[in-house]
Design an enzyme around this catalytic site. Structure first.
Site, short mmCIF file in Angstrom:
data_model
loop_
_atom_site.label_atom_id
_atom_site.label_comp_id
_atom_site.label_asym_id
_atom_site.label_seq_id
_atom_site.Cartn_x
_atom_site.Cartn_y
_atom_site.Cartn_z
N LYS A 102 9.11 -1.82 3.85
CA LYS A 102 8.16 -1.19 2.68
C LYS A 102 9.14 -0.59 1.64
O LYS A 102 8.77 -0.52 0.52
CB LYS A 102 7.35 -0.17 3.37
CG LYS A 102 6.18 -0.57 4.39
CD LYS A 102 5.23 -1.61 3.33
CE LYS A 102 4.05 -1.86 4.29
NZ LYS A 102 3.08 -2.87 3.80
N GLU A 124 -1.58 4.33 -1.06
CA GLU A 124 -2.39 4.21 0.28
C GLU A 124 -1.70 4.03 1.43
O GLU A 124 -0.67 3.17 1.19
CB GLU A 124 -3.57 2.94 0.07
CG GLU A 124 -3.26 1.72 0.57
CD GLU A 124 -2.27 1.05 -0.41
OE1 GLU A 124 -2.11 1.54 -1.51
OE2 GLU A 124 -1.37 0.24 0.22
N SER A 392 9.98 -6.23 11.03
CA SER A 392 9.53 -5.51 9.93
C SER A 392 9.82 -3.95 9.90
O SER A 392 9.88 -3.37 8.79
CB SER A 392 8.49 -5.95 9.27
OG SER A 392 7.26 -5.81 10.45
#
Lengths: 410, 273
Positions: A102, A124, A392
């Site tokens: 991210k 969010e 990830s």
């Protein structure tokens, strides 16, 4: 040159979106009028940044010295032996600062926010990985930050909530709907509509109104670009198979996109099958169990009923239980370029434990879904098949949820 | 045949009066009660009715209208029932315009062509679709206009002069000026800014301009009416419905009467202008 000898251009899978933000039928900009001028301003700012070498230089510097890129490409030797098929590699995005892919996107977007003179950051989050990454870059650049998170998710992702607060972000619980990622996104959009002048909304996945799907993809494509170079260095050729988990689809798009025009590379996106694809509203597999619709600013596959009301879905992973998916994935599904499959909660939990035990890597529940599919796929492939799974995120945040499912106390 | 919206605004203008536009959510708190409120609105003073099409994810609405949508959906409301309500309303009222307001997805899924045909057949006059901007006109707005429906566009404080042209291009019926940057029902509008923006819009179009978002009291309605052609009230009505319900969220004998009483008060305030 004789016209007959003019080389034909391959059809490219990498040219989208068009200038209206569409990937075929999907994508677009379906937002309230209040936001439209801002979206257009953002698009212009992003185009200008893309053309500015100093933007790329600053991002590359942060990637190298702050986030810890490039992330390693690791040959999972024991897992390869265990599965007895393809040679399995992990792209180690879980080793990035903040523990997931991210941060790649958040660093890009915060630089853009800075260029645009925005004074306040909102985001969010579902599992909290995007919230933590956003809170981190907001701290790094000294901007106040508000994170919307479903009340249900706040309960099941406590470590990440605490991290966000430590980083100085305000975590606002969202109680509308069932208090998960979709509701958090609605609330973030409401905040943005109310504070358009000074606020930058860092969307965490390859969804939302144009230019977000393309912009987030571009920032995440660093994953695939590195994978390409690293595999060429390690094996002297491109990978044969790519596997990645799909919620909104940013880590998958990041690793897939640089390879889309390489026909030899097969790609699998793994959705959350939750309690099973045959259980009504018991999964979050928008591509395998949804239909096209319009939500959160884009047209894409959605979990919805026959009246166009959005369903909540279910996944053990708070990062995957989103009823939509990035529009470029919808297009790649329809064109057949990427194969979209699904793994259940149970399969993901099994894969989580397998990876932990035999590779000493605790994966997040999100990539555990990708891993679950790898455990099925790899044994069917020959030993010279080079398979890369995008690891990830790391699983520290998930240990409480996993313990609960395994009936253990911590 | 003249469109009902054009006719109403023309008649009101001739009497030097302003339009009172009321919003309720179809099916809130249940279809039968909602239809009774709908039928009572013109008698209580509504000149134009906006009927919300409930949606699970109303991103541009505040808590009051979100909750109204959820009440309606929990009670089983869907698009077919919403259109049936309009049909039932038209059995006794041929003159009050009804504008359906909501989000694109339920229309897209219906799908668009059949929805437009069914809406016209039911007696709908226009559409307000919050997340269908001019950039997507080819897929909803133009087909709606071709089907004979008005397509009412929202303009906002962020709609600059350059963009205003694109927003007004295919707008018909009236222009809906959203008086605040924000979601429905959350703050009170600044009258001076509203007057300035309404004048800015009127310089670019001959359509009437109605103002909404944040109007709750007869005094506010009167003030807004002094600078616009119409006033929209939504959240205040929806809140009144919510306050009338029993502890299980069901309609009581007060539900219909309390909403219509508020509409009467607001209408009287506005028409005293």
């Amino acid at each position: 040159m004789n016209p007959a000898e003019t080389p034909l251009h391959l059809n490219s899978y990498r040219t989208g979106p068009d200038d209206r933000g569409h990937f075929g039928l999907y994508g677009g900009r379906f937002v309230a009028e209040t936001l439209m001028p801002l979206i257009l301003e953002l698009e212009a700012a992003y185009e200008a940044a893309k053309a500015d070498p100093s933007f790329h230089a600053e991002l590359a510097d942060l990637n190298a010295h702050y986030a810890g890129r490039p992330s390693p490409l690791y040959f999972a030797e024991r897992l390869t032996q265990h599965l007895g098929g393809a040679k399995v590699y992990f792209k180690r995005e879980e080793l990035n600062h903040t523990g997931s892919h991210k941060v790649n996107n958040c660093l890009g977007q915060i630089l853009l926010a800075k260029r645009m003179g925005k004074k306040r950051i909102i985001a969010e989050t579902g599992a909290g990985q995007h919230g933590v990454a956003t809170a981190t870059v907001a701290a790094r650049f000294g901007l106040p930050c508000v994170i919307y998170m479903g009340a249900t998710d706040i309960e099941r992702q406590k470590p990440n909530v605490f991290r966000m607060r430590l980083l100085g972000a305000e975590v606002r619980p969202v109680i509308s709907g069932t208090g998960t990622l979709k509701d958090a996104m609605n609330e973030a959009l409401r905040d943005w509509v109310s504070n358009v002048e000074d606020t930058f909304y860092i969307i965490g996945t390859v969804a939302g109104p144009h230019p977000y799907p393309a912009m987030v993809r571009d920032f995440q494509a660093v994953i695939g670009k590195e994978t390409r170079e690293q595999m060429l260095a390690a094996e002297g050729r491109l990978p044969d198979t790519l596997v990645a988990a799909i919620g909104g689809g940013s880590n998958a798009m990041g690793i897939f996109h640089p390879f889309l025009d390489d026909p030899s590379v097969k790609m699998f996106g793994v959705e959350a099958a939750g309690k099973g694809l045959d259980v009504p509203n018991g999964h979050c597999a928008s591509l395998n169990g949804g239909t096209p619709g319009v939500l959160h600013g884009n047209r894409t596959y959605l979990l919805q009923d026959g009246d166009g009301q959005i369903l909540e879905g279910h996944s053990i992973s708070a990062g995957l239980d989103y009823p939509g998916i990035g529009p470029e994935h919808s297009w790649l599904r329809d064109t057949g370029r990427v194969t979209y499959v699904a793994a259940t909660d149970r399969e993901a939990l099994d894969a989580f434990q397998l990876c932990t035990r035999i590779e000493g890597i605790i994966p997040a529940l999100e990539p555990s879904h990708a891993l679950a599919y790898v455990t099925k796929l790899a044994p069917t492939l020959p030993p010279d098949n080079l398979l890369v799974m995008n690891m990830s995120g790391r699983g520290d945040k998930d240990i409480f949820a996993v313990a609960a499912h395994l009936g253990m106390d911590i | 045949m003249m469109h009902r919206l054009a006719k109403v605004f023309e008649e009101l203008a001739a009497q030097d009066r302003k339009a009172f536009v009321t919003f309720i959510t179809a099916g809130d708190p249940d279809t039968a009660t909602s239809l009774e409120i709908l039928k009572g609105l013109p008698g209580a003073g509504a000149d134009v009715i906006e009927l919300g099409m409930p949606f699970s994810d109303p991103m541009a609405d505040g808590p009051a209208i979100q909750r109204a949508s959820l009440r309606a959906l929990h009670a089983g409301q869907d698009m077919h029932k919403t259109l049936a309500m309009v049909r039932a309303f038209r059995e006794t009222n041929k003159t009050t315009p009804i504008v359906l307001m909501g989000y694109y997805n339920p229309i897209y899924v219906y799908p668009v062509d059949r929805f437009l045909a069914d809406a016209v057949e039911a007696g709908v006059d226009g559409l307000i679709v919050v997340d269908a901007p001019p950039e997507a006109d080819d897929e909803l707005c133009i087909p709606a206009l071709n089907a004979g429906l008005n397509f009412i566009r929202l303009t906002t404080p962020t709609t600059d002069d350059h963009r205003l042209g694109a927003v007004l291009a295919n707008t018909s019926g009236f222009v809906y000026y959203v008086s605040i940057t924000g979601v429905t029902g959350t703050r009170a509008p600044d009258l001076e800014a509203v007057a300035r923006n309404v004048a800015r819009i009127k310089a670019r179009t001959t359509l009437p301009v109605a103002v909404g978002f944040g109007v709750r009291t007869p005094e506010q309605a009167k003030a807004i009416a002094s600078v616009a052609d119409g006033v929209v009230v939504g959240s205040a009505l929806v809140d009144t419905i919510a306050q009338s319900l029993d502890d299980k969220g069901r309609a009581t004998e007060l539900t219909v009467s309390s909403v219509l009483t508020l509409v009467e008060k607001l209408s009287a305030g506005l028409k005293a202008a």
